[in-house]
Scaffold this motif. Structure first.
Motif, PDB file in Angstrom:
ATOM      1  N   MET A   1       0.734  -1.121   0.117  1.00 16.23           N
ATOM      2  CA  MET A   1       0.101  -0.018  -0.103  1.00 16.23           C
ATOM      3  C   MET A   1       0.863   1.251  -0.114  1.00 16.23           C
ATOM      4  SD  MET A   1      -2.956   0.886   2.711  1.00 16.23           S
ATOM      5  CE  MET A   1      -3.771   2.456   2.494  1.00 16.23           C
ATOM      6  N   SER A   2       0.502   2.207  -0.919  1.00 18.11           N
ATOM      7  CA  SER A   2       1.529   3.361  -1.080  1.00 18.11           C
ATOM      8  C   SER A   2       1.032   4.386   0.108  1.00 18.11           C
ATOM      9  CB  SER A   2       1.431   3.887  -2.393  1.00 18.11           C
ATOM     10  OG  SER A   2      -0.047   4.515  -2.491  1.00 18.11           O
ATOM     11  N   PRO A   4       0.509   8.014   1.815  1.00 19.51           N
ATOM     12  CA  PRO A   4      -0.504   9.166   1.243  1.00 19.51           C
ATOM     13  C   PRO A   4       0.538  10.239   0.852  1.00 19.51           C
ATOM     14  CG  PRO A   4      -1.075   8.372   3.243  1.00 19.51           C
ATOM     15  CD  PRO A   4      -0.062   7.817   3.132  1.00 19.51           C
ATOM     16  N   SER A  42      -5.886   8.829  -8.668  1.00 22.23           N
ATOM     17  CA  SER A  42      -6.171   8.177  -7.247  1.00 22.23           C
ATOM     18  C   SER A  42      -4.463   7.932  -6.699  1.00 22.23           C
ATOM     19  CB  SER A  42      -6.881   7.022  -7.155  1.00 22.23           C
ATOM     20  OG  SER A  42      -6.595   6.433  -6.055  1.00 22.23           O
ATOM     21  N   GLY A  43      -4.210   8.277  -5.841  1.00 17.49           N
ATOM     22  CA  GLY A  43      -2.781   8.170  -5.185  1.00 17.49           C
ATOM     23  C   GLY A  43      -1.678   9.086  -5.680  1.00 17.49           C
ATOM     24  N   THR A  44      -2.187  10.153  -6.515  1.00 16.12           N
ATOM     25  CA  THR A  44      -1.117  11.166  -6.929  1.00 16.12           C
ATOM     26  C   THR A  44      -1.241  12.193  -6.576  1.00 16.12           C
ATOM     27  OG1 THR A  44      -2.480  11.745  -9.061  1.00 16.12           O
ATOM     28  CG2 THR A  44      -1.069   9.628  -9.101  1.00 16.12           C
ATOM     29  N   ASP A 156       5.143  12.540  -4.809  1.00 15.25           N
ATOM     30  CA  ASP A 156       5.776  12.803  -3.684  1.00 15.25           C
ATOM     31  C   ASP A 156       6.840  13.785  -3.757  1.00 15.25           C
ATOM     32  OD1 ASP A 156       7.643  10.958  -4.649  1.00 15.25           O
ATOM     33  OD2 ASP A 156       7.570   9.642  -2.855  1.00 15.25           O
TER      34      ASP A 156
END
Length: 263
Positions: A1-2, A4, A42-44, A156
């Motif tokens: 799981m990446s 946040p 999502s996730g970016t 990130d």
């Protein structure tokens, strides 16, 4: 799981009531979205990014030829020749001329306490680049990015003012003012751009000062007319309102600016 994505914080934020705005235009050879408009963000982007404020539109030559040409001609074309005219990639400018589609991602937010709107805009541009956009114009900074560089942006990554705000030093002096040195793009963080005039020997040092001040403004600090700024214990700059064509050259800044005067 990446993990946040952390927001780009403004640790010194002080409210002003001024909006911040970002606009990115991505060029593609043809329609790279078709019926699939899901950019899969999502996730970016950080939680709390102002997705509702995102205005995303696709434009194609068949219906928006004049609008598209406005972003790749005139002064912006000159900047593209500088930023995209790498001899190692001689096809970039030809592709820009021939492109039939482009996509605009723009966001305006009131007095943001963080810079998640910038992270969101670049996440959109990066998604478009991964789908095939080969060049991206940062409208307010007036800089071009090659598509592969935008596609490779890490979600990130830390905030870097030099990647968000451009700096220009005019090679020819203006009589009575000197060589104009100014930022472009601080409206992206809801702050005025900065302009000053200096002798040729002071250009490099002044550029370093403007980069430093740009980073401070991005962090949320304020500069006010009448304020004195001391650098290196020997140089003092006074902040004044900018009156283009009156107390300084008109360089076509997109937003209001502040003039820095040596005292």
């Amino acid at each position: 799981m990446s993990s946040p994505i952390e927001p780009w914080a403004r640790p010194a934020f002080r409210p002003t009531g001024r909006p911040a705005a970002v606009a990115l235009v991505a060029f593609a050879d043809d329609d790279i979205l078709g019926a699939d408009a899901d950019l899969r963000l999502s996730g970016t982007v950080p939680a709390g990014a102002p997705v509702a404020a995102l205005d995303f539109r696709g434009h194609h030559v068949s219906g928006s030829a004049e609008w598209i040409d406005g972003w790749r001609t005139g002064g912006l074309r000159t900047v593209a020749e500088r930023d995209l005219g790498d001899p190692a990639r001689p096809g970039d400018l030809a592709r820009l001329d021939a492109a039939t589609s482009c996509y605009l991602a723009s966001i305006e937010v009131d007095d943001p306490a963080d810079l998640t709107h910038l992270q969101l805009a670049w996440a959109v541009a990066s998604a478009l680049a991964r789908k095939g956009a080969f060049a991206v114009l940062d409208v307010y900074a007036a800089t071009w990015w090659a598509g592969p560089a935008v596609a490779a942006l890490a979600p990130d990554r830390p905030f870097t003012v030099q990647q968000e705000v451009s700096l220009t030093a005019e090679t020819e002096p203006t009589p009575g003012f000197g060589h104009t040195v100014h930022t472009r793009g601080l409206v992206k963080v809801g702050r005025p751009d900065l302009i000053t005039g200096v002798p040729v020997d002071d250009i490099q040092h002044t550029a370093q000062i403007l980069n430093h001040l740009g980073r401070m403004l991005a962090e949320g600090h304020l500069l006010e007319p009448g304020q004195h700024l001391r650098f290196d214990g020997e140089r003092t700059l006074r902040v004044e309102p900018y009156a283009p064509g009156d107390n300084a050259p008109d360089v076509g800044l997109n937003d209001h600016a502040l003039l820095l005067v040596d005292v």
